[in-house]
Every structure is written in structure tokens, then in C-alpha cells.
Design a protein around this motif. Structure first.
Motif, PDB file in Angstrom:
ATOM      1  N   ARG A   3       4.823 -62.175  67.947  1.00 44.03           N
ATOM      2  CA  ARG A   3       4.645 -62.786  66.597  1.00 44.03           C
ATOM      3  C   ARG A   3       3.861 -64.020  66.878  1.00 44.03           C
ATOM      4  N   TRP A   4       3.257 -64.325  65.799  1.00 46.66           N
ATOM      5  CA  TRP A   4       2.422 -65.342  65.808  1.00 46.66           C
ATOM      6  C   TRP A   4       3.058 -66.625  65.966  1.00 46.66           C
ATOM      7  N   LEU A   5       4.177 -66.888  65.357  1.00 48.09           N
ATOM      8  CA  LEU A   5       5.202 -68.059  65.565  1.00 48.09           C
ATOM      9  C   LEU A   5       6.270 -68.004  66.650  1.00 48.09           C
ATOM     10  N   ASN A   6       6.307 -68.649  67.519  1.00 44.05           N
ATOM     11  CA  ASN A   6       7.640 -68.982  68.326  1.00 44.05           C
ATOM     12  C   ASN A   6       8.578 -69.609  68.047  1.00 44.05           C
ATOM     13  N   ASN A   7       9.774 -69.656  68.362  1.00 44.02           N
ATOM     14  CA  ASN A   7      11.124 -70.648  67.918  1.00 44.02           C
ATOM     15  C   ASN A   7      10.941 -71.751  68.779  1.00 44.02           C
ATOM     16  N   ARG A   8      11.810 -72.722  68.598  1.00 41.77           N
ATOM     17  CA  ARG A   8      11.719 -74.129  68.875  1.00 41.77           C
ATOM     18  C   ARG A   8      11.864 -73.982  70.514  1.00 41.77           C
ATOM     19  N   LEU A   9      12.796 -73.071  71.032  1.00 40.58           N
ATOM     20  CA  LEU A   9      13.229 -72.989  72.596  1.00 40.58           C
ATOM     21  C   LEU A   9      11.813 -72.491  73.338  1.00 40.58           C
ATOM     22  N   TRP A  65      16.499 -65.413  86.388  1.00 41.76           N
ATOM     23  CA  TRP A  65      15.547 -64.834  85.602  1.00 41.76           C
ATOM     24  C   TRP A  65      15.809 -64.336  84.210  1.00 41.76           C
ATOM     25  N   THR A  66      17.113 -63.793  84.205  1.00 42.88           N
ATOM     26  CA  THR A  66      17.664 -63.187  82.792  1.00 42.88           C
ATOM     27  C   THR A  66      17.907 -64.206  81.888  1.00 42.88           C
ATOM     28  N   LEU A  67      17.676 -65.632  82.262  1.00 43.26           N
ATOM     29  CA  LEU A  67      18.291 -66.676  81.442  1.00 43.26           C
ATOM     30  C   LEU A  67      17.234 -67.386  80.701  1.00 43.26           C
ATOM     31  N   PHE A  68      16.204 -67.098  80.848  1.00 46.93           N
ATOM     32  CA  PHE A  68      14.954 -67.667  80.207  1.00 46.93           C
ATOM     33  C   PHE A  68      14.254 -66.722  79.138  1.00 46.93           C
ATOM     34  N   PRO A  69      13.889 -67.182  78.159  1.00 45.78           N
ATOM     35  CA  PRO A  69      13.377 -66.333  77.014  1.00 45.78           C
ATOM     36  C   PRO A  69      12.031 -65.993  77.190  1.00 45.78           C
ATOM     37  N   THR A  70      11.686 -64.657  76.804  1.00 40.72           N
ATOM     38  CA  THR A  70      10.343 -64.132  76.954  1.00 40.72           C
ATOM     39  C   THR A  70       9.585 -64.405  75.560  1.00 40.72           C
ATOM     40  N   PRO A  71       8.217 -64.669  75.886  1.00 44.31           N
ATOM     41  CA  PRO A  71       7.534 -64.937  74.616  1.00 44.31           C
ATOM     42  C   PRO A  71       7.216 -63.457  73.747  1.00 44.31           C
ATOM     43  N   THR A  72       7.474 -63.559  72.473  1.00 44.56           N
ATOM     44  CA  THR A  72       7.449 -62.479  71.440  1.00 44.56           C
ATOM     45  C   THR A  72       5.874 -62.287  71.095  1.00 44.56           C
ATOM     46  N   THR A  92       8.565 -72.897  72.303  1.00 44.27           N
ATOM     47  CA  THR A  92       7.701 -74.042  72.345  1.00 44.27           C
ATOM     48  C   THR A  92       8.039 -75.011  73.100  1.00 44.27           C
ATOM     49  N   LEU A  93       9.467 -75.379  73.269  1.00 48.72           N
ATOM     50  CA  LEU A  93       9.645 -76.300  74.363  1.00 48.72           C
ATOM     51  C   LEU A  93       9.318 -75.998  75.614  1.00 48.72           C
ATOM     52  N   GLN A  94       9.785 -74.757  75.895  1.00 49.21           N
ATOM     53  CA  GLN A  94       9.511 -74.135  77.236  1.00 49.21           C
ATOM     54  C   GLN A  94       8.202 -73.991  77.527  1.00 49.21           C
ATOM     55  N   GLY A  95       7.064 -73.668  77.016  1.00 46.76           N
ATOM     56  CA  GLY A  95       5.855 -73.753  77.081  1.00 46.76           C
ATOM     57  C   GLY A  95       5.149 -74.836  77.414  1.00 46.76           C
ATOM     58  N   TRP A  96       5.742 -76.092  76.621  1.00 48.30           N
ATOM     59  CA  TRP A  96       5.367 -77.451  76.585  1.00 48.30           C
ATOM     60  C   TRP A  96       5.463 -77.946  77.744  1.00 48.30           C
ATOM     61  N   PHE A  97       7.015 -77.793  78.413  1.00 45.54           N
ATOM     62  CA  PHE A  97       7.322 -78.001  79.945  1.00 45.54           C
ATOM     63  C   PHE A  97       6.518 -77.276  80.751  1.00 45.54           C
ATOM     64  N   MET A  98       6.200 -76.167  80.738  1.00 46.66           N
ATOM     65  CA  MET A  98       5.385 -75.549  81.793  1.00 46.66           C
ATOM     66  C   MET A  98       3.983 -76.251  81.838  1.00 46.66           C
ATOM     67  N   ASN A  99       3.337 -76.357  80.591  1.00 50.84           N
ATOM     68  CA  ASN A  99       2.047 -76.960  80.710  1.00 50.84           C
ATOM     69  C   ASN A  99       1.927 -78.209  81.244  1.00 50.84           C
ATOM     70  N   ARG A 100       3.053 -79.024  80.796  1.00 58.61           N
ATOM     71  CA  ARG A 100       2.989 -80.716  81.277  1.00 58.61           C
ATOM     72  C   ARG A 100       3.194 -80.685  82.813  1.00 58.61           C
ATOM     73  N   PHE A 101       4.017 -79.520  83.438  1.00 59.42           N
ATOM     74  CA  PHE A 101       4.430 -79.585  84.722  1.00 59.42           C
ATOM     75  C   PHE A 101       3.097 -79.313  85.363  1.00 59.42           C
ATOM     76  N   VAL A 102       2.537 -77.961  85.076  1.00 58.64           N
ATOM     77  CA  VAL A 102       1.465 -77.500  85.762  1.00 58.64           C
ATOM     78  C   VAL A 102       0.039 -78.610  85.849  1.00 58.64           C
ATOM     79  N   SER A 103      -0.044 -79.205  84.725  1.00 54.06           N
ATOM     80  CA  SER A 103      -1.320 -80.281  84.417  1.00 54.06           C
ATOM     81  C   SER A 103      -0.998 -81.503  85.315  1.00 54.06           C
ATOM     82  N   GLN A 104       0.146 -82.012  85.616  1.00 49.88           N
ATOM     83  CA  GLN A 104       0.390 -83.002  86.366  1.00 49.88           C
ATOM     84  C   GLN A 104       0.416 -82.815  87.879  1.00 49.88           C
TER      85      GLN A 104
END
Length: 227
Positions: free
Chosen positions: A37-43, A28-35, A45-57
Motif C-alpha cells: 500500500r501507499w501508506l504504512n501504519n505507525r509501527l 524473524w517472525t516477530l517483525f512486520p513486513t512492509p505492505t 513507519t517507526l521501524q523504517g525510521w529506526f533502520m534509517n537512523r541506525f544505518v546512517s549513524q
């Protein structure tokens, strides 16, 4: 020598504290937490995209009543995938090679799906024990068989995850030992063995990810039958 191969699956203990608890809590300590701020970094964004695709499928074939399990399934998927892959690092321990841990995850979640089915639609849940159009003489036998298959589901979940990871780790250690022994005797064969070991390690990384997905996918199929 044979015993030393299986020593890697023994739960390590340091000063009386089982390190499996540390291994379970560490991912649990290895995953970044959302900030904030209005904009997130690439990591992120990629993590959020993966979660969304996984849940939707995963939840696509499930009724709306089962969508409440989205957070549980996503957390379990990330958790299993992380500890499976961390176990491939040198001098680490893979908690999911322990059948007790896998059964501890599989049995409560499977039982929750069964209880949900019995509470919300008991007739439909009990209907799975007897296929439609069964001859009268086969009804008692089929009910017994379907009941056994129902109760064997959590055991199959735990054993599948344990067996796949244990077999992969044993094969890696066997080939690594062979390459180490052959190095002074036959360097060419040892080099080819090392190449095979590298390819097998890549395969084991894929297996670690796929088995985590299969574990959650089967749970979602059990939930789909009961919602």
C-alpha cells in the motif's frame, strides 16, 4: 543450588532437536513486513525510521566501499537485539549466552573484513601491524603484539557479548531467589529486593540493546580500517 543457577544457560533439547535453532529462527517472525500500500501504519513507519537512523549513524565514518555492508550490519543488529531481549522473558532461552554462537557470528565477519583489506589495499592493511616511527629494536616485538591483538578481536567480540548477558542473567536470578527466600521471613526486605530486581531488569533490557549495538559497531570499525 549453584548448579541450578547455571542450568538456564544450558542449551535445551526437545526430542533430540536443539531448541537453540528454534530460538534463532523465531525472531524473524516477530517483525512486520512492509505492505504494497501507499501508506504504512505507525509501527512500520517507526521501524523504517529506526533502520534509517541506525544505518546512517553507523556508516557515516566508513568509505563508500563499506556501504555494501549496510544490510548485513542492520540485520545483525536487529537479530542480536531481538534474541537478547526475548531471553529476558520467563521460560525462555538466550542463545547469545552461548560462546559458540557468538564466536560463530564474530569470526566469519571479522575474517571477511581482514580479507577485504588484504585484497583491496594490502600495504595499508599490513601497515596497521607496525606504527609509523617505531624504533628498529622494537619492530619485531610490536609486530608480534599487533598480530596477536588482530587475531584476538573476534574472541573479544564473542566473550564480551557472552559475559555481559551471562552476568546480567545470573544477577537477576540471584536477586530473585533472594527475594523469594526472604518473603516469609522479612517481607519489608523482600519488597525492597523486588524493587531492586525490577530496576535491574530494566537495566538488563538496556544492556541487551547496547551490547547488540556495540557488537555491530566494533565490526564496523574493523571494516573501516580495511576499506
Amino acid at each position: 543450588m549453584t548448579l541450578s543457577f547455571f542450568d538456564q544457560f544450558m542449551s535445551p533439547v526437545c526430542m533430540g532437536i536443539p531448541l537453540i535453532a528454534v530460538a534463532i529462527a523465531l525472531p524473524w517472525t516477530l517483525f512486520p513486513t512492509p505492505t504494497n500500500r501507499w501508506l504504512n501504519n505507525r509501527l512500520l513507519t517507526l521501524q523504517g525510521w529506526f533502520m534509517n537512523r541506525f544505518v546512517s549513524q553507523l556508516l557515516l565514518p566508513i568509505n563508500m566501499g563499506g556501504h555494501k555492508w549496510a544490510l548485513i550490519f542492520t540485520s545483525l543488529m536487529v537479530f542480536l537485539m531481538t534474541i537478547n531481549m526475548l531471553g529476558l522473558l520467563p521460560y525462555t532461552f538466550t542463545p547469545t549466552t552461548q560462546l559458540s554462537l557468538n564466536l560463530g557470528l564474530a569470526v566469519p565477519l571479522w575474517l571477511a573484513t581482514v580479507i577485504i583489506g588484504m585484497r583491496n589495499q594490502p600495504t595499508h592493511a599490513l601497515g596497521h601491524l607496525l606504527p609509523e616511527g617505531t624504533p628498529g629494536l622494537l619492530i619485531p616485538v610490536l609486530i608480534i603484539i599487533e598480530t596477536i591483538s588482530l587475531f584476538i578481536r573476534p574472541l573479544a567480540l564473542g566473550v564480551r557479548l557472552t559475559a555481559n548477558l551471562t552476568a546480567g542473567h545470573l544477577l537477576i536470578q540471584l536477586i530473585a531467589t533472594g527475594a523469594f527466600v526472604l518473603m516469609p521471613l522479612m517481607p519489608t526486605v523482600a519488597t525492597l529486593t523486588a524493587v531492586i530486581l525490577f530496576l535491574l531488569t530494566l537495566l538488563e533490557v538496556a544492556v541487551a540493546m547496547i551490547q547488540a549495538y556495540v557488537f555491530v559497531l566494533l565490526l564496523s570499525l574493523y571494516l573501516q580500517e580495511n576499506v
